[in-house]
Motif scaffolding. Structure first.
Motif, PDB file in Angstrom:
ATOM      1  N   LEU A   1     -20.944  11.916 -39.356  1.00  0.00           N
ATOM      2  CA  LEU A   1     -20.975  13.780 -39.745  1.00  0.00           C
ATOM      3  C   LEU A   1     -21.301  14.361 -38.069  1.00  0.00           C
ATOM      4  O   LEU A   1     -20.608  15.214 -37.085  1.00  0.00           O
ATOM      5  CB  LEU A   1     -21.225  14.229 -40.529  1.00  0.00           C
TER       6      LEU A   1
ATOM      7  N   ALA B   1     -15.534  19.486 -29.997  1.00  0.00           N
ATOM      8  CA  ALA B   1     -15.198  19.564 -29.039  1.00  0.00           C
ATOM      9  C   ALA B   1     -13.491  19.263 -28.336  1.00  0.00           C
ATOM     10  O   ALA B   1     -12.744  20.497 -27.801  1.00  0.00           O
ATOM     11  CB  ALA B   1     -14.969  18.377 -28.483  1.00  0.00           C
ATOM     12  N   THR B   2     -12.650  19.115 -29.913  1.00  0.00           N
ATOM     13  CA  THR B   2     -11.275  18.838 -29.560  1.00  0.00           C
ATOM     14  C   THR B   2     -10.873  20.616 -29.398  1.00  0.00           C
ATOM     15  O   THR B   2     -10.122  20.741 -28.338  1.00  0.00           O
ATOM     16  CB  THR B   2     -10.616  17.982 -30.858  1.00  0.00           C
ATOM     17  N   VAL B   3     -11.054  21.372 -30.610  1.00  0.00           N
ATOM     18  CA  VAL B   3     -11.160  22.359 -30.180  1.00  0.00           C
ATOM     19  C   VAL B   3     -11.131  23.862 -29.002  1.00  0.00           C
ATOM     20  O   VAL B   3     -10.738  24.057 -28.010  1.00  0.00           O
ATOM     21  CB  VAL B   3     -11.393  23.318 -30.886  1.00  0.00           C
TER      22      VAL B   3
ATOM     23  N   ILE C   1     -21.134  13.052 -34.942  1.00  0.00           N
ATOM     24  CA  ILE C   1     -20.531  12.436 -34.449  1.00  0.00           C
ATOM     25  C   ILE C   1     -18.992  13.060 -34.749  1.00  0.00           C
ATOM     26  O   ILE C   1     -18.586  13.653 -34.021  1.00  0.00           O
ATOM     27  CB  ILE C   1     -20.181  11.486 -34.281  1.00  0.00           C
ATOM     28  N   VAL C   2     -18.579  13.482 -35.898  1.00  0.00           N
ATOM     29  CA  VAL C   2     -17.626  13.903 -36.341  1.00  0.00           C
ATOM     30  C   VAL C   2     -17.599  15.031 -35.778  1.00  0.00           C
ATOM     31  O   VAL C   2     -16.398  15.606 -35.091  1.00  0.00           O
ATOM     32  CB  VAL C   2     -17.161  13.368 -37.352  1.00  0.00           C
TER      33      VAL C   2
ATOM     34  N   LEU D   1      -9.607  13.042 -25.710  1.00  0.00           N
ATOM     35  CA  LEU D   1     -10.354  14.453 -25.202  1.00  0.00           C
ATOM     36  C   LEU D   1     -10.470  14.799 -24.107  1.00  0.00           C
ATOM     37  O   LEU D   1     -10.189  15.639 -23.070  1.00  0.00           O
ATOM     38  CB  LEU D   1     -11.650  14.354 -26.143  1.00  0.00           C
TER      39      LEU D   1
ATOM     40  N   LEU E   1      -8.199  16.316 -35.164  1.00  0.00           N
ATOM     41  CA  LEU E   1      -8.793  17.051 -36.307  1.00  0.00           C
ATOM     42  C   LEU E   1      -8.431  16.050 -37.071  1.00  0.00           C
ATOM     43  O   LEU E   1     -10.102  16.542 -38.166  1.00  0.00           O
ATOM     44  CB  LEU E   1      -8.802  17.988 -36.521  1.00  0.00           C
TER      45      LEU E   1
ATOM     46  N   PHE F   1     -12.332  21.739 -25.994  1.00  0.00           N
ATOM     47  CA  PHE F   1     -11.035  21.442 -24.584  1.00  0.00           C
ATOM     48  C   PHE F   1      -9.774  21.991 -24.705  1.00  0.00           C
ATOM     49  O   PHE F   1      -9.142  22.883 -23.712  1.00  0.00           O
ATOM     50  CB  PHE F   1     -10.950  20.027 -24.377  1.00  0.00           C
ATOM     51  N   ALA F   2      -9.342  21.936 -25.975  1.00  0.00           N
ATOM     52  CA  ALA F   2      -8.107  22.592 -25.830  1.00  0.00           C
ATOM     53  C   ALA F   2      -7.539  24.091 -25.416  1.00  0.00           C
ATOM     54  O   ALA F   2      -6.616  24.165 -24.679  1.00  0.00           O
ATOM     55  CB  ALA F   2      -7.154  21.882 -26.962  1.00  0.00           C
TER      56      ALA F   2
ATOM     57  N   THR G   1     -17.150  15.921 -32.224  1.00  0.00           N
ATOM     58  CA  THR G   1     -15.805  15.798 -32.026  1.00  0.00           C
ATOM     59  C   THR G   1     -15.094  16.978 -31.947  1.00  0.00           C
ATOM     60  O   THR G   1     -14.211  16.907 -30.869  1.00  0.00           O
ATOM     61  CB  THR G   1     -15.288  14.449 -32.178  1.00  0.00           C
ATOM     62  N   MET G   2     -15.157  17.510 -33.477  1.00  0.00           N
ATOM     63  CA  MET G   2     -13.867  17.981 -34.092  1.00  0.00           C
ATOM     64  C   MET G   2     -13.796  19.495 -33.094  1.00  0.00           C
ATOM     65  O   MET G   2     -13.150  20.551 -32.659  1.00  0.00           O
ATOM     66  CB  MET G   2     -13.635  18.366 -35.658  1.00  0.00           C
TER      67      MET G   2
END
Ligand code: HEO
Ligand code: HEM
Ligand SMILES: [Cu+2]
Lengths: 302, 132, 667, 229
Positions: free
Chosen positions: A52, A61-63, A54-55, C367, C389, A65-66, A58-59
């Motif tokens: 978790l 950052a996804t949101v 890391i994950v 990413l 996600l 960045f987008a 990551t999640m």
């Protein structure tokens, strides 16, 4: 153990908390009642926490960045030539690699320490139980006590139990969630499992591997009782009930469902080995299915 | 037209089984097949005869046989299937290597796993047999 | 005469399959009738059924996939509603022998006839276009592959009414699947359907590997292939290497069942563990066969909709090949609980989690593709974002299951079910949806309606999170998979939550169908005139939508890493299109009924073998051989499109390109 | 979209578009010759066909590896029945091996004849190959029949199941190969050396040689090791 991951300590608590809240005391695997289950749960939570750490970023950052780089955002800089970076490439490979190296250590040690065949450390001599999965019921033979129990497993609390397991017909899995470590039962094979219940209680057990029509209800209660009570039970069991002989066994091994728990007063010595060695032939299956009749009955080969 | 450029054989690429594009090697044509046949026969004969002669140390015979078989497969590949290390053959060799890797993983992996299972789940009778 | 087949094969005692079958029969009859009345048969036969055009075959594959996904989803509705009603004293409405068929059929159909055709269809359609060539390596074989897959799907669905399907789970573990314990024809249906479809898949794999390695536009070096081609290569290498193991394993089980062999039986030294070993030696690579192309689709989508080249291309290629190889060293993680001992379990546990490295690299590169980009949230991009996600969670629980001591608790639980749906639905299905939305305009010349698409997206994503979230939790509470009846009331609430989530997904499925209907109705408004609706970067967008049979009038000359982007920018820069090329006549393969006819015979052979109708099986085999000979005897395998025709078609394309040019920046 | 993108395009335009810094942005179709190495456009049809068939053969070999794995695991499971030591007759296996090896050789001679475009010799060598193959099959079937008659059929034990399946699978391949060969001889007769027939001959040669390679593994692992060497 936890403090080692102090950097992600927050998340450990978070993860553990989350999972625990979700399934507190439900009798599931999050509520261990013995050393094996407890060790396995700890390993599981540790691994979860490490990942978790890391994950979750990551999640996030996804949101992030987008959203930040959405086409309409005038403040974000457009950098179409940012497509390669040796530094990022290195980081991108090493983060998961390092995590997996650590996890690999956990896997290596855990696999050996918690190998189901490995005896538990205890000063008490283990109780021997021989388990046979049948269509669709469980047979528990107590060679030291000379009795057997159907669809109910009685064990003394605080005493390690050494199981030997086999199957009368198809593959099943012996699993008592709160004690830990499920293991396959297979005809002609003898699996081994070491478990222990630390406290008296009633624990749900079931077959965890699909085995045909009666599979869903192929469950049993495991009663962990104080040692004295266990001995009383064994003595009482010796007092009444049928005898489990080879002939009886053949009858008993036929397919049936919803068998109420009962005990056998005595068990023909070597019965379990005879099943394992297939001296007692594999139990027969159903007579027919749609569009087919049994061509050979499994006993014929012998 | 670029796509109609070479219809008969690329200079740097050859079909598996075809002789190399620069054909006039000494070991090509009938001669190549003959040499292949001779070598393969030799290896086969060795595999069938050697174990009976007592020339090889008994326990090493399986190893010898396996080596002979590998050698013979190599002979077949080189002289019959024209697999070489030439640059025109790279794709063919890479595909072969991938295939061999998978075969090795599947066979060795299965044997390894099943051996361990067998050992771990051995019945008492088997254990007796092992002891003997 | 008819082997084991008689009236008792039809389940008159089970109303549900009968009614379902009757309904399907009526719909099918109606469709066929409509086609006949409208006189569409010649068109269908000439343009689709016998087509060897990779684009048409790709579209048919996807259509088969979509229909089968809906079919598999109908099983889900049955399972969820039944389980919600099968607690404690209540037995639900499906008896075990029927319920067990349903989850087996669900798994089998979803994997083999839903996801696989969908994914293979997308690869078929896109790969030759992206490589800048005119077709796959073996166009007729391609048609054979498709029809064999369809034949397998047909057999699976026939089992609904004639006989029964396997009741063993989607992988028929021995000895349960042996004659002694499964005497009916269910397992036989499974075996022959999969064997026939498997051969089709294998040939499709051979075809695409050869296409990618040996047929690329001039200048398209390996490291200039779009990412999707790389992942397609990886996936098809896995098909070529793994499917033969499935073929062998199923053949062994078939020998056991039909000829009394003893590979996996309990008797005569047979070894059921060997079945699990072999089936997973195929089964694990299979999941990467499914997910790798999806990774490729996401790579294309992230790059296109971020208006940036893919970040870290080289790492992505490496990671793909890494996954291909490592996926062959992990299969034991499906049976840690068989008891192979600490060394073996640890080895396979570690090698399994090593795959997370390759996958993680991919995630991070996606990413960074967004980083510094201009992200547009069209539907394909929404699916891609949801994928990241969602998939990282599924991947994480996968790694958790790869830790043997944790797996000892979680194996075969609903937690495992949640894991694999999390990665399959979140990876493969989301990827298929993204690819569908992304390439639909290319295939049909008009876009899909965004409104309905987004509705479908939200319903499906929320629904899956709810369903599989609930599964994770009941899994931790100890619930086992494949339960026809549940007597532990502690799980009740979460099963109801899962039911609610399933209804949301059902809404998503409906919205997805509505999207198609609405878009077809409004196709004129949604028309894609330019052939490049998303401001694409790879060669498929240089063609008009839909592309002509020959794809490219002249094979593109590739000068850079992003073939089309580079051509487009050069044109914009110089404010003119590239020179009018010197058109040449083009030879294209002729259509051929070989595929359907072969599949026709194979279906009969399969059916005959299932019911032991030996003469029919022999007849079918002879028929297949005759088809083969007739095919081999053809003299004219190609037809020529004259240069003037090519020029005429390309002129239209160039005119629409001029529009892009003048706009300077396409939408 | 915008200036910036166009800018990026322009920057790279001169030396080819190489956003990934892979360093070989020279581009153009003419520099390299073969697809295999990157840039020469689609390969010729012969190479494509040969390569495709090569891939298929590799997959076939992987399938055999499944049977080999099963055999390796089950070889000891004789269930009280006869083992390889009692059953295998090495002289026959030696003859079988010789036949197959020789047929590989004649098959190769056939391909040389094809290269020289001699229909006559191609047919002769194909025929020889086919006859050797048939002789091989006859011996194998004889062996199977004999074993079954002795009560050592595939139903007897897991070892025999694995044996019959593995060796039989190879035999089946030889049988299919002979059928193919016959069909192709007829075709060659009628149609002569057409391009597609040349390609099929290439594939057939590959197939036949591959069968011989598998046989090498077979006679070593099954027969030689199995007969207790
Ligand atoms: C498309 C399908 C798919 C995919 C992609 C995966 C991916 C993975 N799977 Fe899963 N699986 C799939 C489909 C299945 N799996 C199964 C079962 C299964 C089991 C057996 C459990 C059991 O039976 O008890 C294990 C151990 C795993 C492990 C993994 C792992 C480690 C991955 C990895 O590939 C995931 C990698 C991705 C990650 C990790 C996320 C991204 C990475 C980041 C962000 C980097 C940082 C993270 C870390 C360092 C952890 N799987 C089954 C069960 C079949 C059955 O029994 O019926 C199916 C169908
Ligand atoms: C979209 C919604 C889906 C839902 C709600 C869903 C739900 C379910 C459920 C409830 C089960 C049975 C669990 C049990 O054993 O009790 C199941 C099993 C399974 N599903 Fe799905 N599923 C979906 C999609 C898919 C897809 C797309 C695939 C594959 C591509 C898939 C593959 C499987 C497999 C392989 C099984 C296991 C079958 C078995 O136990 O033999 N599912 N699914
Ligand atoms: Cu796996």
């Amino acid at each position: 153990m936890r403090s080692r991951f102090s950097r992600s300590g927050m998340r450990v608590c978070l993860a553990a908390g989350m999972v625990l809240v979700l399934s507190a005391c439900s009798g599931g695997i999050m509520d261990p009642a013995g050393p094996v289950a407890a060790g396995e749960r700890t390993i599981m939570l540790d691994a979860l926490a490490i990942m978790l750490a890391i994950v979750l970023p990551t999640m996030a950052a996804t949101v992030a960045f987008a959203w930040w780089y959405r086409a309409g955002n005038k403040r974000a800089t457009y950098r179409p030539d940012f497509v390669h970076s040796g530094r990022i490439e290195l980081i991108v490979w090493s983060i998961p690699l390092l995590t997996i190296m650590f996890l690999g250590g956990v896997i290596w040690v855990g696999s050996h320490r918690l190998d189901p065949a490995r005896p538990l450390e205890s000063r008490v001599r283990p109780l021997e139980v021989q388990v046979v999965s049948l269509d669709w019921k469980w047979l528990f033979i107590y060679p030291q006590q000379g009795v057997a129990s159907v669809n109910r497993l009685i064990i003394p609390a605080g005493v390690p139990v050494h199981f030997e397991l086999t199957s009368a017909s198809v593959l099943n899995t012996f699993f008592v969630h709160q004690l830990g470590s499920q293991i396959y039962t297979m005809n002609g094979m003898r699996s081994q499992l070491n478990l222990q219940a630390d406290r008296p209680g009633r624990y749900y057990g079931q077959s965890a591997h699909f085995s045909g029509d009666g599979f869903s209800d192929m469950n049993f209660w495991t009663m962990a009782v104080p040692v004295g009570q266990f001995n009383n039970w064994a003595a009482a069991a010796r007092g009444n009930g049928p005898v489990l002989s080879a002939a009886n066994y053949r009858q008993f091994a036929r397919q049936s469902q919803g068998v109420k728990p009962f005990t056998f007063r005595a068990v023909q010595p070597g019965l379990f080995d005879a099943v394992v060695r297939q001296q007692l032939p594999p139990a027969p299956g159903p007579e027919t299915g749609r569009g087919g009749h049994t061509m050979t009955s499994p006993g014929d080969a012998h | 037209m670029s796509d109609h450029k070479r219809l008969d054989g690329d200079r740097n690429d050859s079909a598996p089984g075809d002789e190399g594009v620069n054909t006039h090697e000494p070991l090509s044509g009938v001669k190549g097949y003959a040499i292949g046949l001779a070598l393969a026969s030799l290896l086969t004969a060795a595999a069938f005869i050697l174990p009976g002669t007592g020339l090889i140390w008994g326990p090493a015979i399986p190893a010898a046989l396996v080596v002979l078989a590998i050698a013979q497969m190599g002979i077949h590949l080189v002289f019959f299937l024209h697999i070489t290390t030439g640059s025109d053959n790279q794709n063919n060799v890479i595909a072969l290597a991938f295939g061999v890797l998978i075969v090795a993983l599947v066979v060795l992996g299965s044997v390894w796993i099943m051996n361990h299972l067998h050992h771990q789940l051995m019945t008492p009778a088997d254990m007796m047999r092992m002891m003997r | 005469m008819f082997g084991k087949l008689d009236w008792s094969a039809i389940p008159f005692d089970q109303p549900i399959p009968l009614i379902a079958a009757a309904a399907i029969g009526v719909i099918l009859a109606a469709v066929l009738g409509w086609i006949t009345v409208k006189g569409h048969w010649p068109y269908l036969w000439n343009e689709w059924i016998t087509s060897v055009d990779h684009k048409r075959i790709g579209v048919m594959y996807v259509m088969l996939g979509v229909v089968m996904l809906v079919r598999g989803f109908s099983d889900v509705m049955l399972m969820r509603t039944h389980q919600a009603a099968a607690f404690g004293a209540s037995q639900g409405y499906l008896p075990p022998e029927h319920y067990n068929q349903i989850f087996s059929a669900h798994g089998t159909i979803m994997i083999f006839f839903g996801s696989m055709p969908f994914i293979i269809g997308l690869m078929n359609f896109v790969v030759p276009l992206q490589l800048g060539v005119r077709d796959v390596a073996f166009p007729t074989l391609n048609s054979v592959s498709f029809w064999l897959t369809a034949s397998g799907a047909l057999l699976t669905n026939v089992s609904l009414v004639i006989g029964e399907f396997a009741r063993t789970g989607w992988l028929p573990y021995a000895p349960l699947s042996e004659t002694s314990y499964s005497p009916g024809v269910g397992v036989d249906y499974y075996l022959w359907a999969l064997q026939i479809a498997g051969v089709g898949t294998l040939m499709s794999g051979v075809n695409l590997v050869t296409t990618i390695l040996k047929m690329r536009a001039p200048g398209m070096g390996y490291l200039r292939m779009p990412m999707f081609c790389w992942t397609a290569l990886g996936s098809n290498m896995l098909i070529v290497a793994a499917f033969p193991i499935l073929t062998a394993t199923l053949a062994m089980l078939t020998l056991d069942r039909y000829l009394g062999f003893h590979f996996f039986t309990n008797e005569a030294g047979g070894n059921p563990m060997m079945f699990m070993n072999l089936i997973w030696a195929w089964g694990h690579p299979e999941v990467y066969i499914l997910v790798l192309p999806a990774f490729g689709i996401f790579s294309e989508v992230f790059s296109t909709f971020s208006s940036k080249p893919l970040f870290g291309y080289r790492s992505m290629v490496l990671a793909t090949l890494f996954i291909v190889v490592v996926s062959f060293t992990v299969w034991l993680h499906h049976f840690f609980t068989m008891g192979a001992g600490g060394d073996v379990n640890a080895f396979f546990g570690i090698s399994t989690s090593v795959i997370a490295v390759g996958t993680g690299v991919k995630v991070f590169n996606w990413l960074f593709t967004m980083y510094g980009g201009r992200v547009r949230f069209d539907t394909p991009m929404l699916w891609a974002l949801a994928f990241v996600l969602y998939f990282v969670v599924g991947g994480m629980t996968g790694v958790l299951l790869a830790v043997p001591p944790a797996d000892f608790l979680l194996h075969n639980s609903m937690f495992l079910v949640a894991h694999f749906h999390n990665v399959i639905v979140g990876g493969v299905i989301f990827g298929a949806m993204a690819g569908y939305e992304y390439w639909f305009p290319k295939a049909f010349g008009f876009r899909l309606d965004e409104g309905w698409g987004k509705l479908a997206f939200w319903l499906t994503v929320v629904g899956t999170v709810v369903v599989f979230g609930a599964f994770y939790i009941v899994g931790l509470e100890g619930m086992t998979r494949r339960l026809q009846h549940i007597d532990n009331l502690a799980w009740y609430d979460w099963i109801m939550v899962a039911l609610a989530g399933t209804l949301l997904i059902a809404g998503g499925v409906l919205a997805q169908i509505m999207q198609l209907v609405v878009s077809i109705r409004h196709r004129d408004r949604l028309r894609d005139e330019t052939g490049d609706p998303w401001d694409g970067r790879s060669l498929e967008w240089i063609t008009p939508s839909p592309p002509p049979v020959f794809n490219f009038p002249v094979l593109p000359d590739v000068h850079g890493e992003e073939a089309y982007w580079e051509i487009k920018q050069r044109a914009i820069e110089q404010q003119q299109l590239s020179e009018v090329p010197d058109y040449q006549p083009i030879e294209m393969p002729r259509n051929s009924p070989t595929g359907v006819i072969t599949a026709f015979f194979c279906t009969f052979v399969g059916f005959a073998l299932i019911w032991h109708i030996w003469w029919l099986a022999a007849l079918g085999l002879v028929g297949a051989y005759v088809t083969f000979v007739v095919f081999a005897w053809r003299d004219e395998v190609e037809f020529e499109i004259p240069a003037e025709e090519v020029e005429r078609i390309d002129r239209a394309r160039r005119e629409s390109r001029q529009v892009i040019l003048e706009r300077g920046a396409p939408a | 979209m915008s200036g910036a993108t166009a800018q990026a395009g322009r920057q790279h335009g001169a030396r080819g578009h190489d956003p990934y810094a892979l360093g070989h942005g020279h581009g153009g179709g003419g520099d390299h010759e073969a697809t295999g190495h990157g840039e020469g456009g689609p390969a010729s049809k012969r190479i494509i066909t040969g390569y495709g068939f090569w891939i298929f053969l590799l997959s076939d070999i992987v399938m055999f590896s499944g049977f080999f794995a099963a055999y390796a695991v089950l070889a000891g499971e004789t269930a009280g029945g006869p083992g390889g030591r009692e059953l295998f007759e090495l002289p026959r296996v030696a003859i079988e091996t010789a036949l197959l090896l020789l047929s590989s050789f004649t098959c190769g001679l056939g391909s040389v004849a094809t290269e020289r475009r001699s229909v006559f010799w191609t047919q002769i060598w194909l025929l020889a190959t086919g006859l050797l193959g048939v002789a091989f099959l006859v011996l194998e079937v004889q062996e199977f029949v004999q074993m079954v008659a002795e009560g050592a059929g595939p139903q007897r034990s897991a070892f025999l199941s694995a044996f019959f399946a593995l060796v039989g699978c190879h035999g089946l391949h030889v049988g299919v190969g002979i059928l193919w060969l016959g069909t192709m001889m007829a075709q060659l007769w009628v149609k002569g050396f057409r391009a597609d027939i040349l390609r099929r001959l290439l594939c057939f040669n590959l197939f036949w040689h591959a069968l011989d390679i598998i046989w090498v593994a077979l006679f070593t692992i099954v027969y030689l090791l199995g007969s207790g060497a």
